[in-house]
Design a protein around this motif. Structure first.
Motif, PDB file in Angstrom:
ATOM      1  N   GLU A 117       0.837  -1.200   0.000  1.00 32.67           N
ATOM      2  CA  GLU A 117       0.000   0.000   0.000  1.00 32.67           C
ATOM      3  C   GLU A 117       0.874   1.254   0.000  1.00 32.67           C
ATOM      4  OE1 GLU A 117      -3.818  -1.722   2.513  1.00 32.67           O
ATOM      5  OE2 GLU A 117      -2.143  -0.808   3.589  1.00 32.67           O
TER       6      GLU A 117
ATOM      7  N   HIS B 145      -0.010   5.885  -4.237  1.00 30.16           N
ATOM      8  CA  HIS B 145      -0.521   5.616  -5.575  1.00 30.16           C
ATOM      9  C   HIS B 145      -1.445   4.402  -5.590  1.00 30.16           C
ATOM     10  CE1 HIS B 145       2.198   8.616  -7.171  1.00 30.16           C
ATOM     11  NE2 HIS B 145       3.226   8.014  -6.580  1.00 30.16           N
ATOM     12  N   LEU B 146      -1.149   3.407  -4.739  1.00 24.96           N
ATOM     13  CA  LEU B 146      -1.981   2.198  -4.646  1.00 24.96           C
ATOM     14  C   LEU B 146      -2.443   2.064  -3.204  1.00 24.96           C
ATOM     15  CD1 LEU B 146       0.229  -0.238  -6.767  1.00 24.96           C
ATOM     16  CD2 LEU B 146      -1.922   0.838  -7.478  1.00 24.96           C
TER      17      LEU B 146
ATOM     18  N   ASN C 291      -4.475  -1.676  -9.296  1.00 27.91           N
ATOM     19  CA  ASN C 291      -3.138  -1.810  -9.879  1.00 27.91           C
ATOM     20  C   ASN C 291      -3.279  -2.493 -11.240  1.00 27.91           C
ATOM     21  OD1 ASN C 291      -0.393  -2.040 -10.324  1.00 27.91           O
ATOM     22  ND2 ASN C 291      -0.164  -3.846  -9.028  1.00 27.91           N
ATOM     23  N   SER C 292      -3.772  -1.750 -12.215  1.00 24.28           N
ATOM     24  CA  SER C 292      -4.109  -2.334 -13.514  1.00 24.28           C
ATOM     25  C   SER C 292      -3.216  -1.874 -14.656  1.00 24.28           C
ATOM     26  CB  SER C 292      -5.564  -1.997 -13.872  1.00 24.28           C
ATOM     27  OG  SER C 292      -5.758  -0.594 -13.889  1.00 24.28           O
ATOM     28  N   SER C 293      -2.203  -1.062 -14.367  1.00 25.17           N
ATOM     29  CA  SER C 293      -1.347  -0.546 -15.429  1.00 25.17           C
ATOM     30  C   SER C 293       0.026  -1.201 -15.374  1.00 25.17           C
ATOM     31  CB  SER C 293      -1.205   0.972 -15.309  1.00 25.17           C
ATOM     32  OG  SER C 293      -0.628   1.320 -14.062  1.00 25.17           O
TER      33      SER C 293
ATOM     34  N   TRP D 227       0.918  -9.982  -9.902  1.00 24.62           N
ATOM     35  CA  TRP D 227       1.144 -10.286  -8.493  1.00 24.62           C
ATOM     36  C   TRP D 227       0.372 -11.525  -8.057  1.00 24.62           C
ATOM     37  CZ3 TRP D 227       4.568  -8.299  -5.068  1.00 24.62           C
ATOM     38  CH2 TRP D 227       5.279  -7.159  -5.472  1.00 24.62           C
TER      39      TRP D 227
ATOM     40  N   ASN E 160       1.155  -5.590 -13.000  1.00 28.20           N
ATOM     41  CA  ASN E 160      -0.168  -5.233 -12.512  1.00 28.20           C
ATOM     42  C   ASN E 160      -0.659  -6.275 -11.515  1.00 28.20           C
ATOM     43  OD1 ASN E 160      -0.946  -7.411 -14.113  1.00 28.20           O
ATOM     44  ND2 ASN E 160      -1.428  -6.096 -15.847  1.00 28.20           N
ATOM     45  N   TYR E 161      -1.906  -6.118 -11.086  1.00 27.18           N
ATOM     46  CA  TYR E 161      -2.403  -7.007 -10.033  1.00 27.18           C
ATOM     47  C   TYR E 161      -2.488  -8.454 -10.511  1.00 27.18           C
ATOM     48  CZ  TYR E 161      -7.141  -7.318 -12.022  1.00 27.18           C
ATOM     49  OH  TYR E 161      -8.219  -7.576 -12.823  1.00 27.18           O
TER      50      TYR E 161
ATOM     51  N   VAL F 102      -0.831  -3.851  -4.034  1.00 28.62           N
ATOM     52  CA  VAL F 102      -0.517  -4.350  -5.379  1.00 28.62           C
ATOM     53  C   VAL F 102      -1.482  -5.439  -5.842  1.00 28.62           C
ATOM     54  CG1 VAL F 102       1.934  -3.759  -5.230  1.00 28.62           C
ATOM     55  CG2 VAL F 102       1.152  -5.984  -4.398  1.00 28.62           C
TER      56      VAL F 102
END
Length: 397
Positions: free
Chosen positions: A197, A200-201, A210-212, A220, A216-217, A205
């Motif tokens: 955390e 920005h997020l 977190n899609s960019s 992870w 991205n997610y 993650v």
């Protein structure tokens, strides 16, 4: 005098897909296998960061595709214990997947009357998903025990019908117990790991925010699934080399002969059922956290058939082969997504492709692309080497 097999028989086997790779792998020492295994999984882990051009999925995130692959691979490994190792035809394995997913959702979703989320403790936002994983595995293991005790005395088609009914019962219960499961509307906002955390997020993650980028997610979740997959492979590999693994092989090959030789077939079948169920529950927990939404349509009979297809395609009994089968099952529809031929979206024809593949496979390669090569002796490789050395010495004399 040396005995030579008919040339046609052995030449066809040598040319069969997967045999060369399997033979090369069997010839490696244990240290070499570990080395290649670590290298292979490391390259696999890095693949979402730099997707190979020939494997990339233009219509969807490659990281998301690999995250889905990790979930299905874990399912395939668990189902392989039941079907590939013990020879128990389970057509309702999706039921265990559903029990694991709903266990996490019922304990963490705000839509659930059993919601246990709290500000602090094991069920806080940060730790709730991790706390639910062992609970989900225990719940599915218990479900496997309850189902297995009265049904594992059945065999063949009868057992397949009972397990098929179990999968449908779980789905119908989830659809009709609206006071608990929220029915067809499903359970939303399921907990997931809150790691990484920052400003920005804010949700970490693993969140859909977190899609960019390549990390991205989905990437992870793939890394988390890969770690779990490695742990399960180590567990299942040790089981294969244990007394239980050899009992499963004996039951699969001839249950009556195994029982005559003193194998407690019911107990070992029940062990396989419970272990396979627990692994399926783990994958269900992974799915619930990643999607953060659980609803009955996900756990239909079609998905259960796809899981079984991964095992049959890769090679029943071969845990690395079924991982390859899971990759094909997940990758092919995502790769063809958005590809149109004569106005037809090829991504919508995945069941046609899988059906044709299985028909061809059953004709030319019924044991799967990477059939298992059982090591029934603890020191089988050393014994074969000594026997070959003795034969060579006799021939020299």
């Amino acid at each position: 005098m040396s005995h030579q097999a008919p040339p046609g028989k052995w030449s066809s086997r040598l040319l069969a897909p997967g045999d060369g790779l399997r033979g090369w792998w069997s010839g490696l020492s244990r240290v070499q296998k570990w080395g290649f295994g670590v290298l292979g999984f490391a390259l696999l882990a890095l693949s979402p960061l730099a997707p190979p051009p020939f494997l990339d999925t233009p219509g969807i995130s490659f990281g998301g595709t690999m995250a889905q692959f990790a979930m299905v691979a874990i399912i395939a490994i668990g189902l392989n214990v039941v079907v590939g190792q013990a020879g128990l035809l389970d057509l309702g394995y999706v039921g265990f997947y559903a029990v694991g997913a709903y266990t996490v959702a019922l304990l963490t979703s705000p839509d659930s009357p059993w919601n246990q989320l709290s500000a602090t403790g094991a069920f806080s936002d940060k730790w709730a998903w991790l706390s639910c994983v062992p609970i989900a595995m225990a719940a599915t293991a218990l479900a496997g025990l309850i189902l297995g005790i009265p049904t594992l005395r059945l065999r063949g088609d009868y057992l397949a019908i009972v397990t098929l009914g179990f999968g449908e019962i779980i789905r119908l219960l989830a659809d009709n117990l609206s006071d608990v499961t929220n029915g067809s509307r499903g359970l939303n906002k399921v907990a997931y790991p809150r790691i990484g955390e920052n400003e920005h997020l804010r949700d970490g993650v693993f969140s859909s925010g977190n899609s960019s980028g390549h990390a991205n997610y989905g990437t992870w979740w793939f890394w988390l699934g890969l770690i779990l997959m490695v742990g399960i492979l180590l567990l299942v590999g040790n089981l294969e080399r244990s007394r239980a693994g050899r009992a499963w092989v004996a039951i699969r090959e001839d249950e009556d002969a195994a029982e005559v030789m003193g194998v407690n077939t019911f107990r070992f079948k029940l062990w396989a059922f419970v272990i396979g169920a627990a692994i399926g529950g783990l994958s269900g927990a992974l799915y619930a956290g990643q999607v953060q939404y659980v609803a009955p349509p996900t756990f239909n009979i079609i998905n259960s058939m796809l899981f079984l297809c991964a095992v049959v395609l890769g090679g029943q009994g071969n845990k690395l082969g079924v991982i390859f089968g899971a990759f094909v099952i997940v990758y092919l529809p995502n790769r063809l997504l958005g590809v149109h031929v004569l106005g037809i979206n090829l991504g919508d024809l995945k069941y046609l492709f899988f059906g044709l593949t299985l028909v061809v496979l059953m004709i030319f390669r019924p044991q799967g692309l990477f059939p298992v090569r059982q090591q029934l002796l603890t020191y089988g490789k050393r014994a074969r080497h000594l026997l070959r050395t003795a034969d060579d010495d006799k021939a020299a004399v």
